[in-house]
Design an enzyme around this catalytic site. Structure first.
Site, PDB file in Angstrom:
ATOM      1  N   ARG A  11      -6.728  11.780  -5.742  1.00  0.00           N
ATOM      2  CA  ARG A  11      -7.948  11.029  -5.452  1.00  0.00           C
ATOM      3  C   ARG A  11      -9.204  11.900  -5.578  1.00  0.00           C
ATOM      4  O   ARG A  11     -10.258  11.410  -5.964  1.00  0.00           O
ATOM      5  CB  ARG A  11      -7.804  10.453  -4.036  1.00  0.00           C
ATOM      6  CG  ARG A  11      -8.977   9.672  -3.488  1.00  0.00           C
ATOM      7  CD  ARG A  11      -9.002   8.271  -4.027  1.00  0.00           C
ATOM      8  NE  ARG A  11     -10.020   7.479  -3.334  1.00  0.00           N
ATOM      9  CZ  ARG A  11     -11.321   7.575  -3.572  1.00  0.00           C
ATOM     10  NH1 ARG A  11     -11.762   8.416  -4.469  1.00  0.00           N
ATOM     11  NH2 ARG A  11     -12.173   6.816  -2.908  1.00  0.00           N
ATOM     12  N   TYR A  49     -14.619 -12.283   0.073  1.00  0.00           N
ATOM     13  CA  TYR A  49     -15.328 -11.015  -0.184  1.00  0.00           C
ATOM     14  C   TYR A  49     -16.577 -11.256  -1.033  1.00  0.00           C
ATOM     15  O   TYR A  49     -17.617 -10.618  -0.827  1.00  0.00           O
ATOM     16  CB  TYR A  49     -14.418 -10.026  -0.925  1.00  0.00           C
ATOM     17  CG  TYR A  49     -13.447  -9.301  -0.026  1.00  0.00           C
ATOM     18  CD1 TYR A  49     -13.883  -8.282   0.818  1.00  0.00           C
ATOM     19  CD2 TYR A  49     -12.095  -9.615  -0.025  1.00  0.00           C
ATOM     20  CE1 TYR A  49     -12.995  -7.601   1.639  1.00  0.00           C
ATOM     21  CE2 TYR A  49     -11.199  -8.942   0.788  1.00  0.00           C
ATOM     22  CZ  TYR A  49     -11.651  -7.941   1.628  1.00  0.00           C
ATOM     23  OH  TYR A  49     -10.770  -7.278   2.433  1.00  0.00           O
ATOM     24  N   ARG A  93       0.823  -1.217   0.000  1.00  0.00           N
ATOM     25  CA  ARG A  93       0.000   0.000   0.000  1.00  0.00           C
ATOM     26  C   ARG A  93       0.863   1.275   0.000  1.00  0.00           C
ATOM     27  O   ARG A  93       0.475   2.277   0.613  1.00  0.00           O
ATOM     28  CB  ARG A  93      -0.943   0.030   1.209  1.00  0.00           C
ATOM     29  CG  ARG A  93      -2.031  -1.027   1.177  1.00  0.00           C
ATOM     30  CD  ARG A  93      -3.156  -0.623   0.228  1.00  0.00           C
ATOM     31  NE  ARG A  93      -4.254  -1.573   0.303  1.00  0.00           N
ATOM     32  CZ  ARG A  93      -5.372  -1.370   1.007  1.00  0.00           C
ATOM     33  NH1 ARG A  93      -5.573  -0.263   1.663  1.00  0.00           N
ATOM     34  NH2 ARG A  93      -6.306  -2.284   1.008  1.00  0.00           N
ATOM     35  N   ARG A 117      -3.339   6.893   0.973  1.00  0.00           N
ATOM     36  CA  ARG A 117      -3.828   8.108   1.631  1.00  0.00           C
ATOM     37  C   ARG A 117      -2.866   8.780   2.588  1.00  0.00           C
ATOM     38  O   ARG A 117      -3.110   9.910   2.998  1.00  0.00           O
ATOM     39  CB  ARG A 117      -5.149   7.798   2.349  1.00  0.00           C
ATOM     40  CG  ARG A 117      -6.298   7.606   1.373  1.00  0.00           C
ATOM     41  CD  ARG A 117      -7.472   6.913   2.039  1.00  0.00           C
ATOM     42  NE  ARG A 117      -7.093   5.577   2.424  1.00  0.00           N
ATOM     43  CZ  ARG A 117      -7.917   4.680   2.951  1.00  0.00           C
ATOM     44  NH1 ARG A 117      -9.157   4.991   3.180  1.00  0.00           N
ATOM     45  NH2 ARG A 117      -7.494   3.467   3.254  1.00  0.00           N
ATOM     46  N   ASP A 160      -6.537  -2.847  -7.441  1.00  0.00           N
ATOM     47  CA  ASP A 160      -7.085  -3.464  -6.232  1.00  0.00           C
ATOM     48  C   ASP A 160      -7.336  -4.940  -6.507  1.00  0.00           C
ATOM     49  O   ASP A 160      -7.538  -5.333  -7.663  1.00  0.00           O
ATOM     50  CB  ASP A 160      -8.393  -2.788  -5.792  1.00  0.00           C
ATOM     51  CG  ASP A 160      -8.694  -3.103  -4.326  1.00  0.00           C
ATOM     52  OD1 ASP A 160      -8.148  -2.411  -3.449  1.00  0.00           O
ATOM     53  OD2 ASP A 160      -9.434  -4.070  -4.064  1.00  0.00           O
TER      54      ASP A 160
END
Ligand code: CP3
Length: 345
Positions: free
Chosen positions: A39, A152, A26, A30, A76
């Site tokens: 973003r 998921y 990652r 952010r 992703d």
């Protein structure tokens, strides 16, 4: 074949370097102000992933700032269910949301011919990133492992223990095994297309391997990952394979023992003794600094960095975190980490 000169690829070939190469899971994200700015220009997170110019920029941001030894393509793991026709949404503050799949019928409706064209923007982003990277920086492609993707897809969201997915596996074994084998095929194809677009190594994220019962590890995690790695090695022998069965610490040596797996990424719950266990089984360890120690910084951070460096001194290792970097991580701590791993702080 000429010997690779990129430190990350040298380490993945088993070479012991004076200083291990470093990248962070990652690493685009952010905690970087330039990421947060970029973003704001995207409609939503997946739109960001599917816009090559934006994905390339996000991939390059941490390389410019920190000079990591590898770039990981900005994308992703959930692009695979999205591409198979199970739409994924990211709700800010809540994480991913999918319409749960809980029947054989829903599994039969997944469209295995759709992903190649649907995911073309990911491959375009890889090609453009490879052309823009410094010569010494390697490019990593990735995918979720079948178990983590299935978890998921069945839950419809993140979960603490993936109990609904595990119950489905036991109650509907034929349907569940069919889903795992569809994902095994799709993950392999997605990774091969990423290699063809310029990825020199690929990482398989089994983020929820630690939620599996011991009896499910071979059938749902290790077996599928081993077969994906074998297919990739057979079809693209030059590519390097990294497996990240997060939390399945008792099984690390079994993943490492697969001849097609070059490296095993360890979570922060693995002790430093796991590094030699991975090497003895035939793979290179990657990891496994605690992301919370990176937030904390100071003496705690130095102690943990030094423990990892000492445990792998003179042996092959890829320095990384035990899991993804979190948004609250101070940039100065990341700068310090890179400098210390390189012997400059
Ligand atoms: O590592 C990188 O810099 C490359 C990009 C990358 C992302 N996700 C971007 C992302 C990678 C390799 C991933 C992998 C991923 N995605 C995993 C496996 C690794 C792990 O963390 O265990 C998983 C489980 C996912 C699924 C996912 N994506 C979740 C649960 C979330 C929401 C939680 C969160 O952190 O917000 C995401 C969103 C996501 N993926 C973000 C980023 C940068 C944040 C979204 C945003 O910017 O709004």
């Amino acid at each position: 074949m000429t010997k690779p000169t990129k430190p990350f690829l040298q380490a993945l070939s088993g070479e012991a370097l004076p200083r291990p190469p470093i990248w962070l899971m990652r690493q685009a994200g952010r905690y970087l102000p330039e990421y947060r700015e970029l973003r704001t220009r995207a409609k939503d997170f997946l739109d960001f992933c599917y816009t090559p110019e934006m994905a390339v920029e996000a991939t390059l941001q941490p390389i410019r700032r920190f000079g990591f030894d590898a770039a990981i393509i900005f994308s992703d793991i959930l692009v695979i269910p999205d591409a198979l026709g199970q739409p994924v949404r990211f709700v800010t503050g809540e994480g991913p949301k999918l319409e749960p799949i809980r029947s054989a019928r829903a599994i039969d409706q997944l469209d295995g011919e759709r992903p190649e064209a649907f995911l073309a923007p990911v491959y375009a982003a890889l090609r453009a990133t490879r052309a823009a990277l410094p010569v010494e920086t390697a490019l990593i492609g990735f995918a979720g492992a079948p178990w983590t993707l299935a978890a998921y897809m069945i839950e419809g969201a993140g979960s603490r223990d993936y109990a609904t997915a595990r119950k489905f596996a036991l109650a509907e074994p034929a349907a569940f095994n069919r889903l795992i084998s569809i994902l095994e095929d799709q993950v392999a194809r997605h990774l091969i297309r990423q290699i063809d677009a310029g990825a020199e190594a690929v990482q398989i994220f089994d983020s929820w391997a630690g939620a599996l019962p011991a009896y499910g590890v071979e059938a749902w995690s290790l077996g599928p990952i081993r077969r994906i790695a074998e297919r990739i090695k057979a079809e693209r022998p030059e590519a390097r394979m990294i497996a990240f069965p997060r939390g399945a610490d008792a099984f690390m040596a079994a993943y490492a023992a697969c001849p097609a797996i070059d490296a095993v990424s360890l979570g922060q719950s693995a002790p430093t003794s796991a590094f030699s266990a991975v090497r003895d089984a035939g793979a290179v360890p990657q990891g496994n600094l605690d992301p919370v120690a990176l937030i904390q910084g100071g003496a705690v951070l130095d102690r943990e960095i030094d423990a990892i460096l000492a445990a792998s001194a003179g042996r092959s290792h890829v320095f990384n975190l035990g899991h993804g970097i979190t948004p609250e991580t101070p940039i100065a701590h990341v700068e310090h980490l890179v400098a210390r791993v390189r012997g400059k702080a």
